[in-house]
Design an enzyme around this catalytic site. Structure first.
Site, PDB file in Angstrom:
ATOM      1  N   TYR A 198       0.863  -1.132   0.034  1.00 38.23           N
ATOM      2  CA  TYR A 198      -0.122  -0.083  -0.024  1.00 38.23           C
ATOM      3  C   TYR A 198       0.814   1.305   0.017  1.00 38.23           C
ATOM      4  O   TYR A 198       2.237   1.176  -0.116  1.00 38.23           O
ATOM      5  CB  TYR A 198      -0.887   0.089   1.394  1.00 38.23           C
ATOM      6  CG  TYR A 198      -2.394  -0.976   0.917  1.00 38.23           C
ATOM      7  CD1 TYR A 198      -3.142  -0.319   0.259  1.00 38.23           C
ATOM      8  CD2 TYR A 198      -2.115  -2.438   1.344  1.00 38.23           C
ATOM      9  CE1 TYR A 198      -4.313  -1.095  -0.181  1.00 38.23           C
ATOM     10  CE2 TYR A 198      -3.343  -3.055   1.094  1.00 38.23           C
ATOM     11  CZ  TYR A 198      -4.353  -2.522   0.367  1.00 38.23           C
ATOM     12  OH  TYR A 198      -5.431  -3.246   0.144  1.00 38.23           O
ATOM     13  N   ARG A 335      -3.709 -17.530   7.091  1.00 35.10           N
ATOM     14  CA  ARG A 335      -4.045 -18.883   7.051  1.00 35.10           C
ATOM     15  C   ARG A 335      -3.462 -19.595   8.519  1.00 35.10           C
ATOM     16  O   ARG A 335      -3.076 -20.600   8.631  1.00 35.10           O
ATOM     17  CB  ARG A 335      -3.478 -19.864   5.842  1.00 35.10           C
ATOM     18  CG  ARG A 335      -3.974 -19.484   4.550  1.00 35.10           C
ATOM     19  CD  ARG A 335      -3.699 -20.516   3.691  1.00 35.10           C
ATOM     20  NE  ARG A 335      -4.987 -21.603   3.636  1.00 35.10           N
ATOM     21  CZ  ARG A 335      -4.935 -22.865   3.006  1.00 35.10           C
ATOM     22  NH1 ARG A 335      -3.722 -23.125   2.494  1.00 35.10           N
ATOM     23  NH2 ARG A 335      -5.829 -23.433   2.969  1.00 35.10           N
ATOM     24  N   GLY A 356      -8.725 -13.809   9.790  1.00 40.07           N
ATOM     25  CA  GLY A 356      -9.473 -13.084   8.660  1.00 40.07           C
ATOM     26  C   GLY A 356     -10.673 -13.854   8.197  1.00 40.07           C
ATOM     27  O   GLY A 356     -11.600 -13.922   8.554  1.00 40.07           O
ATOM     28  N   ARG A 357     -10.329 -14.558   6.831  1.00 38.02           N
ATOM     29  CA  ARG A 357     -11.619 -15.074   6.344  1.00 38.02           C
ATOM     30  C   ARG A 357     -12.308 -16.207   7.154  1.00 38.02           C
ATOM     31  O   ARG A 357     -13.364 -16.305   7.129  1.00 38.02           O
ATOM     32  CB  ARG A 357     -10.875 -15.706   4.985  1.00 38.02           C
ATOM     33  CG  ARG A 357     -10.512 -14.748   3.959  1.00 38.02           C
ATOM     34  CD  ARG A 357      -9.543 -15.309   3.108  1.00 38.02           C
ATOM     35  NE  ARG A 357      -8.223 -15.642   3.511  1.00 38.02           N
ATOM     36  CZ  ARG A 357      -7.373 -16.398   2.702  1.00 38.02           C
ATOM     37  NH1 ARG A 357      -7.561 -16.471   1.742  1.00 38.02           N
ATOM     38  NH2 ARG A 357      -6.547 -16.837   3.606  1.00 38.02           N
ATOM     39  N   CYS A 380     -12.503 -22.523   6.199  1.00 39.09           N
ATOM     40  CA  CYS A 380     -12.391 -21.585   5.349  1.00 39.09           C
ATOM     41  C   CYS A 380     -11.278 -22.411   4.187  1.00 39.09           C
ATOM     42  O   CYS A 380     -10.412 -22.902   4.563  1.00 39.09           O
ATOM     43  CB  CYS A 380     -11.811 -20.543   5.588  1.00 39.09           C
ATOM     44  SG  CYS A 380     -10.912 -19.428   4.371  1.00 39.09           S
ATOM     45  N   CYS A 383     -10.456 -19.719  -0.873  1.00 38.72           N
ATOM     46  CA  CYS A 383     -10.796 -19.590  -2.438  1.00 38.72           C
ATOM     47  C   CYS A 383     -11.040 -18.194  -2.867  1.00 38.72           C
ATOM     48  O   CYS A 383     -10.858 -17.887  -3.916  1.00 38.72           O
ATOM     49  CB  CYS A 383     -12.362 -20.512  -2.394  1.00 38.72           C
ATOM     50  SG  CYS A 383     -13.699 -19.641  -1.601  1.00 38.72           S
ATOM     51  N   CYS A 387     -15.015 -13.237  -0.955  1.00 37.86           N
ATOM     52  CA  CYS A 387     -14.572 -12.264  -0.035  1.00 37.86           C
ATOM     53  C   CYS A 387     -13.658 -11.284  -1.050  1.00 37.86           C
ATOM     54  O   CYS A 387     -13.603 -10.214  -0.862  1.00 37.86           O
ATOM     55  CB  CYS A 387     -13.756 -12.730   0.997  1.00 37.86           C
ATOM     56  SG  CYS A 387     -12.467 -13.725   0.809  1.00 37.86           S
ATOM     57  N   CYS A 410     -18.928 -14.307   1.862  1.00 40.14           N
ATOM     58  CA  CYS A 410     -18.159 -15.781   1.840  1.00 40.14           C
ATOM     59  C   CYS A 410     -18.819 -16.583   1.216  1.00 40.14           C
ATOM     60  O   CYS A 410     -20.050 -16.719   0.964  1.00 40.14           O
ATOM     61  CB  CYS A 410     -18.029 -15.954   3.296  1.00 40.14           C
ATOM     62  SG  CYS A 410     -17.387 -17.764   3.450  1.00 40.14           S
ATOM     63  N   LYS A 478      -5.075 -29.740  -0.851  1.00 38.75           N
ATOM     64  CA  LYS A 478      -6.562 -29.408  -0.772  1.00 38.75           C
ATOM     65  C   LYS A 478      -7.111 -30.076   0.592  1.00 38.75           C
ATOM     66  O   LYS A 478      -8.162 -30.468   0.736  1.00 38.75           O
ATOM     67  CB  LYS A 478      -7.473 -29.725  -1.697  1.00 38.75           C
ATOM     68  CG  LYS A 478      -7.039 -29.106  -3.050  1.00 38.75           C
ATOM     69  CD  LYS A 478      -7.861 -27.724  -3.281  1.00 38.75           C
ATOM     70  CE  LYS A 478      -7.722 -27.277  -4.627  1.00 38.75           C
ATOM     71  NZ  LYS A 478      -8.916 -27.380  -5.697  1.00 38.75           N
TER      72      LYS A 478
HETATM   73  C1  LIG Z   1     -12.311  -9.247   2.029  1.00 38.82           C
HETATM   74  C2  LIG Z   1     -11.107  -8.792   2.557  1.00 38.82           C
HETATM   75  C3  LIG Z   1     -10.836  -7.428   2.907  1.00 38.82           C
HETATM   76  C4  LIG Z   1      -9.569  -7.122   3.344  1.00 38.82           C
HETATM   77  N1  LIG Z   1      -9.336  -6.066   3.940  1.00 38.82           N
HETATM   78  C5  LIG Z   1      -8.190  -5.611   4.375  1.00 38.82           C
HETATM   79  C6  LIG Z   1      -8.191  -4.135   5.018  1.00 38.82           C
HETATM   80  O1  LIG Z   1      -9.051  -3.354   4.857  1.00 38.82           O
HETATM   81  N2  LIG Z   1      -7.060  -3.964   5.874  1.00 38.82           N
HETATM   82  C7  LIG Z   1      -5.898  -4.945   6.195  1.00 38.82           C
HETATM   83  O2  LIG Z   1      -5.242  -4.659   6.735  1.00 38.82           O
HETATM   84  N3  LIG Z   1      -6.095  -6.106   5.668  1.00 38.82           N
HETATM   85  C8  LIG Z   1      -7.300  -6.281   4.612  1.00 38.82           C
HETATM   86  N4  LIG Z   1      -7.494  -7.769   4.472  1.00 38.82           N
HETATM   87  C9  LIG Z   1      -6.381  -8.826   4.657  1.00 38.82           C
HETATM   88  C10 LIG Z   1      -6.756  -9.380   5.869  1.00 38.82           C
HETATM   89  O3  LIG Z   1      -6.713  -8.673   7.294  1.00 38.82           O
HETATM   90  C11 LIG Z   1      -5.821 -10.618   6.210  1.00 38.82           C
HETATM   91  O4  LIG Z   1      -4.577 -10.211   6.476  1.00 38.82           O
HETATM   92  C12 LIG Z   1      -5.946 -11.797   5.278  1.00 38.82           C
HETATM   93  O5  LIG Z   1      -7.194 -12.086   4.831  1.00 38.82           O
HETATM   94  C13 LIG Z   1      -5.042 -12.910   5.662  1.00 38.82           C
HETATM   95  O6  LIG Z   1      -5.602 -13.621   6.875  1.00 38.82           O
HETATM   96  P1  LIG Z   1      -6.389 -15.032   6.613  1.00 38.82           P
HETATM   97  O7  LIG Z   1      -5.661 -15.882   6.207  1.00 38.82           O
HETATM   98  O8  LIG Z   1      -6.738 -15.154   8.209  1.00 38.82           O
HETATM   99  O9  LIG Z   1      -7.728 -14.612   5.955  1.00 38.82           O
HETATM  100  C14 LIG Z   1      -8.610  -8.102   3.892  1.00 38.82           C
HETATM  101  C15 LIG Z   1      -8.853  -9.490   3.481  1.00 38.82           C
HETATM  102  C16 LIG Z   1     -10.018  -9.857   2.874  1.00 38.82           C
HETATM  103  C17 LIG Z   1     -10.330 -11.323   2.648  1.00 38.82           C
END
Ligand SMILES: Cc1cc2nc3c(=O)[nH]c(=O)nc-3n(C[C@H](O)[C@H](O)[C@H](O)COP(=O)(O)O)c2cc1C
Length: 702
Positions: A198, A335, A356-357, A380, A383, A387, A410, A478
């Site tokens: 970013y 993950r 997150g997801r 989760c 995929c 999202c 989702c 998977k």
């Molecule tokens: C739909 C979506 C929107 C996200 N928006 C942001 C965000 O606004 N700011 C941010 O720092 N990360 C954002 N992320 C990243 C998540 O915070 C997270 O780091 C990422 O999904 C990996 O974690 P997970 O494997 O537990 O999903 C977003 C992820 C998803 C899936």
């Protein structure tokens, strides 16, 4: 609770703020927060997601990013304190549940901003010229540290220059916006982001910052912007007000739009681990109280948004390493799995698990861990099918399906972010429902209908539930898909639905039901070419144990074909892919994180890809391919045909056989009403199948 998860449920502190456990719900922007100017959207964004999750044992909530300035119209957040008013009651509710909440304030995206590519078609058609489209999106959103930096999504679009005056205005805005957050009752703020590529990260990394002013050159200069932000917030809000930083430990980036894969040796052009060790100290000294970590950039997006091909806990080792270089707590994302997170927390290697997801997919995830109900968890499958579908990329630019620009939803839990739209109340007029087909569409229909109080019979003609998803779940990587199949079977068993295995329905009229739901799926397609009989379909190959020789030619370089090629490469075999278009994994609706990781993995494993190529025939020697450079014979011991599916039309009404566009069809007003769900209506994706099943039950339950 299983004692191995106990470390997850111990308190910790960020600055002076105590957090009840080690679970952080990571920011997930669902476009509501970005559109904070529309107050109702802003509230809906927090209300929908957090009301359902606040009583589910999450320690710290960080809603998705809130920009300091609107994308259009130059409205500064800090000049609009009224947008915080309606969220105050929700913040209060979150506090009453014992959780804490930080708001994430964003400097924006710089070259990662996707909107320029959305505007491109209009520019191309002459409906907007470049200058006016820049006016639509304010200069703040068009600008990046270097002039002419290529936009991630469309490399021919060049970004504007983020001047030092703009930096000063932003630093001031960060302080003032944080003050509004504090006044609204939030417990801290998170700065978005020296992370994921970013804007602030583009300032921090050498390959996107060649400035010669005080914000370029040395590491200290490149971090100056991020450091000024935290100092300003502390000045305005007080030293005690916690400020977190979203931080990517390593960039894992080889070049513009080129990521490295796990385990690859490469030259880092972003932030190396060596530089990160120094950077985190500088950032800590400037005032940051917490580092919310992962890896990656938009050029290697699959570390920040790890898809199914990414190992579980993909960023954990690097986050554990970086903790040695700061005295502040660190959160690890990507993950994350509770076993590894708990062990790492117990060993003092990280401080909290970021989720997150998984929390979009199952709001009760943490409660289920706490209550040792692991089998009840809806896993989760990474995929990104609803999202982050918004961020599709076919290899050259965005590929957003304008009809389905999903974000923050989702695939497996349509309820998420639709809490206001959908209902879970018992059906007022319960019906007798027969479901034909035990794939995911049929099972979802049966489970949902049974939850709403209908009487359900499900008929599956084979001895196996899961339909084509069994093939999709077959590759070794998977494991979550395989868990999902078990989850569905278990939920079905727990439901009141009667399941009739090995039962083929030949005539809908034979069923005693008010409503019949046809969910019979699809059949694998084959190409009509000489020698086609020598090939096996992808579905048969995956379903029957993947027996094959060493040299394997896969006809069709879509998602399934490429996933098979990757699986074979992992087994040490020698696959090649023949694809008629110019891209591998080029279909719509596949998130950029997934498609780029799969492509990079095939590159890393040196899988030859014949693009823009068609297959002439299959012979004893191999596959005869018409490639742009001429005809070639690609030697093959096994040929796999992965050219898609065609709907099962067993129950399609005569007059409707060729109509493929209507998603959900009621073919008769008489009893039984017949509906078609999923691929038997129109071949789609897991998202379309589950969503149709879910919405059908919503429709018939009022
Ligand atoms: C739909 C979506 C929107 C996200 N928006 C942001 C965000 O606004 N700011 C941010 O720092 N990360 C954002 N992320 C990243 C998540 O915070 C997270 O780091 C990422 O999904 C990996 O974690 P997970 O494997 O537990 O999903 C977003 C992820 C998803 C899936």
């Amino acid at each position: 609770m299983n004692e191995r998860y106990e470390p997850l449920f111990t308190p910790w502190k960020v600055g002076n703020v105590e957090i009840k456990n080690r679970i952080v719900m990571l920011p997930m922007e669902g476009t509501n927060m970005i559109a904070w100017e529309a107050k109702t959207q802003f509230v809906k964004g927090i209300e929908e997601l957090y009301r359902d999750r606040k009583d589910n044992n999450i320690g710290l909530f960080i809603p998705g990013l809130i920009p300091l300035i609107s994308i259009m119209g130059e409205k500064w957040l800090y000049k609009h304190p009224e947008v915080f008013e309606p969220v105050k009651p929700i913040i209060e509710e979150i506090h009453q549940s014992g959780a804490k909440i930080f708001f994430q304030l964003s400097a924006g995206a710089g070259r990662s901003m996707i909107l320029p590519t959305l505007l491109k078609p209009f520019v191309k058609q002459g409906l907007l010229n470049k200058a006016s489209s820049k006016l639509i999106m304010t200069k703040w959103w068009w600008s990046a540290p270097d002039p002419e930096l290529p936009n991630v999504w469309a490399t021919d679009v060049k970004m504007g220059y983020f001047t030092s005056e703009m930096i000063s205005q932003f630093v001031y805005a960060f302080g003032q916006s944080a003050k509004l957050c504090k006044e609204a009752g939030v417990d801290g703020v998170e700065i978005h982001a020296v992370h994921e590529g970013y804007l602030l990260d583009q300032f921090a990394m050498p390959y996107t910052n060649h400035r010669t002013d005080a914000y370029g050159g040395s590491l200290e200069n490149r971090l100056r912007f991020a450091c000024e932000v935290v100092r300003e917030i502390k000045k305005v809000c007080g030293e005690d007000f916690p400020v977190s930083l979203r931080y990517s430990v390593r960039s894992m980036t080889r070049g513009f739009n080129q990521g490295a894969v796990p385990g690859e040796e490469f030259t880092e052009i972003g932030r190396s681990m060596e530089e990160s060790e120094k950077a985190i100290k500088i950032l800590e000294e400037a005032g940051y109280d917490l580092f919310n970590c992962d890896n990656g950039t938009y050029d290697a997006w699959y570390y920040s948004h790890p898809p199914v091909y990414a190992p579980l806990n993909i960023n954990l080792k690097d986050v554990e390493h970086i903790k040695n270089f700061t005295s502040k707590p660190v959160v690890c994302a990507g993950r994350m799995q509770p076993e590894e997170a708990a062990a790492s927390i117990a060993a003092g290697k990280i401080d909290a698990m970021g989720l997150g997801r998984q929390l979009l997919c199952d709001p009760e995830y943490v409660t289920k861990i706490k209550e040792d109900r692991m089998d009840d968890i809806r896993p989760c499958i990474s995929c990104h099918g609803a999202c982050l579908t918004f961020f599709g990329m076919n290899g050259q630019g965005t590929d957003i399906d304008p009809m389905n620009p999903e974000m923050g939803h989702c695939v497996l839990n349509p309820w998420t972010n639709n809490e206001i739209k959908y209902s879970k109340a018992p059906a007022k007029h319960p019906k007798k429902i027969a479901v034909i087909g035990g794939g995911l569409g049929g099972m979802e229909t049966a489970i949902q209908a049974s939850l709403r109080g209908h009487t359900v019979d499900l008929y599956e003609k084979s001895d196996r539930l899961g339909g084509v998803f069994n093939a999709a779940a077959a590759p070794s990587y998977k494991e979550k898909d395989k868990q999902l199949l078990k989850y569905y079977a278990r939920e079905l068993e727990k439901s009141n639905a009667a399941v009739h295995m090995n039962t083929e329905i030949k005539d809908i009229g034979s069923l005693d039901a008010d409503i019949v739901v046809v969910a019979t799926g699809a059949h694998a397609r084959s190409l009509n070419i000489p020698g086609a009989e020598r090939a096996v379909t992808a579905a048969d190959f995956l379903n029957t144990g993947m027996e094959c020789g060493d040299k394997v030619v896969i006809i069709g370089g879509g998602l399934t074909g490429c996933e098979i090629a990757y699986e074979l490469a992992l087994q040490g075999k020698h696959p090649s892919v023949v694809e008629m278009t110019e891209f591998l994994v080029g279909a719509r609706g596949i998130c950029m994180a997934n498609s780029t990781m799969l492509r990079e993995l095939l590159r890393f494993h040196k899988v030859p890809a014949y693009l823009n190529s068609t297959v002439e025939s299959i012979t004893d020697e191999g596959v005869i391919v018409n490639a742009p450079e001429g005809q070639v014979t690609v030697p093959a011991d096994t040929v796999i045909m992965s050219v898609g599916y065609t709907p099962d039309k067993t129950f399609a009404p005569e007059d409707d056989k060729s109509k493929k566009t209507i998603l959900k069809r009621k073919v008769s007003k008489d009893k039984p009403q017949v509906y078609f769900v999923g691929d038997c209506d129109k071949v789609g994706s897991l998202r379309t199948v589950i969503k149709q099943a879910y919405e059908l039950v919503q429709d018939i339950s009022y």
